[in-house]
Design an enzyme around this catalytic site. Structure first.
Site, PDB file in Angstrom:
ATOM      1  N   GLN A 155       0.815  -1.210   0.000  1.00 21.46           N
ATOM      2  CA  GLN A 155       0.000   0.000   0.000  1.00 21.46           C
ATOM      3  C   GLN A 155       0.851   1.264   0.000  1.00 21.46           C
ATOM      4  O   GLN A 155       0.550   2.225  -0.723  1.00 21.46           O
ATOM      5  CB  GLN A 155      -0.927   0.015   1.218  1.00 21.46           C
ATOM      6  CG  GLN A 155      -1.934   1.164   1.187  1.00 21.46           C
ATOM      7  CD  GLN A 155      -2.866   1.140   2.376  1.00 21.46           C
ATOM      8  OE1 GLN A 155      -2.439   1.369   3.506  1.00 21.46           O
ATOM      9  NE2 GLN A 155      -4.140   0.842   2.128  1.00 21.46           N
TER      10      GLN A 155
ATOM     11  N   GLU B 232      16.530  30.627 -13.481  1.00 15.57           N
ATOM     12  CA  GLU B 232      15.550  31.626 -13.928  1.00 15.57           C
ATOM     13  C   GLU B 232      14.564  32.004 -12.823  1.00 15.57           C
ATOM     14  O   GLU B 232      13.373  32.206 -13.071  1.00 15.57           O
ATOM     15  CB  GLU B 232      14.824  31.142 -15.183  1.00 15.57           C
ATOM     16  CG  GLU B 232      15.783  30.731 -16.287  1.00 15.57           C
ATOM     17  CD  GLU B 232      15.490  31.377 -17.621  1.00 15.57           C
ATOM     18  OE1 GLU B 232      14.534  32.151 -17.715  1.00 15.57           O
ATOM     19  OE2 GLU B 232      16.235  31.087 -18.559  1.00 15.57           O
TER      20      GLU B 232
END
Length: 381
Positions: free
Chosen positions: A282, A366
């Site tokens: 899980q 950037e």
């Protein structure tokens, strides 16, 4: 490849298929070698990309390019290439970043002189020189100067972390023509490699296909005809370029995240622990679900930002959201891929550790994630 939220034209489908094939045949087989070479620009891959039109597809037809100038198509291309390898993918499309400020600020003569040579198989490599040792995300604080002299300017100063520096033949350089001003004192210039001095290649964590160096300007003369726009307009051109490039870098991050997710998913389906494939555990299944969900959300935001720019709207805040979301998604997904593979993910046996190093740059270049949050907060409606 996920289902596109927006339908693609035949031309867009063709270039996506071209880039996917190029990533499989030319990029993936060389990615580890280039990473381990560390400071060698893979010019042979750049040349092969030029031969099939990948380095100039984003240039207007009137300058010899492929004419696919819209940001949305550029994002499609960047995602596919960076699925192959983030560093190589960003490298082969780097001429688009050079071209943007010329398209925004340049005269028709400048566009013809500097963009036409970028078309075709013999295209030179280019660079955009903004960052300085004390001026990164705060581009208005640059101290490199452009002093007026007879017929032009003398450029003095230093740039740092410039992608393709040394390998590039053409450069767009930002410098202060008025040192009493911040953003309004910044002007843009385009120049050749001649007369520039370069530092040694910088040692980087990732994206090693793109070699970065310092550039030193010692009374480098630039004729007035090679100034882009009027004095003081450089910052405006740079910010317009950033809106586009941040969205495209978001697409690059999505491509790298997709690569890591696909690798982890296949590993989880075949690797057994406690007698069953680990995808049946899980915790692993839920982690993969989170990876897939975040990638889809990031892609939708990136492509929405691209479509907004293509529609002619200002998208500074939206571009920042796209880059922030995509880069942090890529960092999470590559971390999750390493975690899924366990010890093998931490080794160089598989590529996920390299992708994790590579995508860290997307949270920095950037405009860092902190700066993106600042830009978003300033652009809230």
């Amino acid at each position: 490849m996920t289902v596109q939220a927006w339908p693609l034209t035949d031309e867009q489908r063709q270039i996506v298929e071209l880039c996917r094939d190029f990533a499989v045949r030319e990029i993936r087989p060389r990615a580890r070698e280039v990473d381990e070479a560390d400071v060698v620009t893979p010019m042979d891959i750049f040349r092969k990309a030029a031969e099939v039109g990948i380095t100039d597809f984003m240039l207007p037809v009137e300058y010899g390019g492929g004419g696919l100038t819209d940001v949305f198509t550029q994002c499609l291309v960047q995602e596919e290439l960076c699925w192959g390898d983030p560093g190589i993918g960003n490298l082969v499309c780097s001429n688009g970043f050079f071209a943007d400020p010329i398209l925004v600020l340049g005269t028709e003569d400048q566009r013809k002189r500097w963009l036409t040579p970028l078309a075709g198989r013999d295209a030179p490599m280019t660079a955009l020189a903004t960052t300085e040792p004390e001026a990164g995300s705060d581009a208005a604080s640059i101290v490199t100067t452009a002093t007026r002299v007879d017929g032009g300017y003398l450029i003095n100063g230093q740039k740092a972390w410039i992608s393709n520096a040394g390998a590039a033949e053409f450069y767009v350089v930002f410098a202060k023509t008025d040192r009493t001003q911040r953003s309004r004192g910044v002007s843009a210039f385009v120049m050749r490699k001649d007369g520039l001095r370069f530092g040694e290649p910088m040692r980087k964590m990732g994206q090693r296909a793109i070699v970065c160096r310092e550039i030193f300007f010692d009374d480098v003369f630039v004729p007035e005809s090679d100034r882009l726009g009027d004095e003081g307009q450089g910052f405006r051109g740079l910010m317009g370029t950033f809106d586009i490039s941040r969205v495209i870098l978001g697409a690059a991050a999505v491509g790298a995240a997709r690569a890591a997710y696909e690798f982890a998913l296949e590993y989880a389906r075949t690797r057994k622990q406690f007698g069953v494939p680990i995808i049946e555990h899980q915790a692993v299944a839920f982690r993969l679900a989170d990876m897939a969900t975040k990638i889809e959300a990031a892609r939708l935001l990136v492509q929405h930002a691209a479509r907004t720019i293509d529609a002619g709207h200002t998208a500074t805040g939206l571009a920042a959201m796209a880059k922030l979301t995509a880069s942090e998604t890529a960092m999470f997904v590559t971390w999750a891929a390493v975690q899924t593979l366990g010890g093998w993910g931490y080794s160089r046996e598989f590529p996920v550790e390299q992708w994790m190093r590579d995508v860290k740059l997307e949270e920095i270049e950037e405009g860092t994630s902190d700066i993106m949050r600042l830009v978003i907060s300033r652009n809230l409606a």
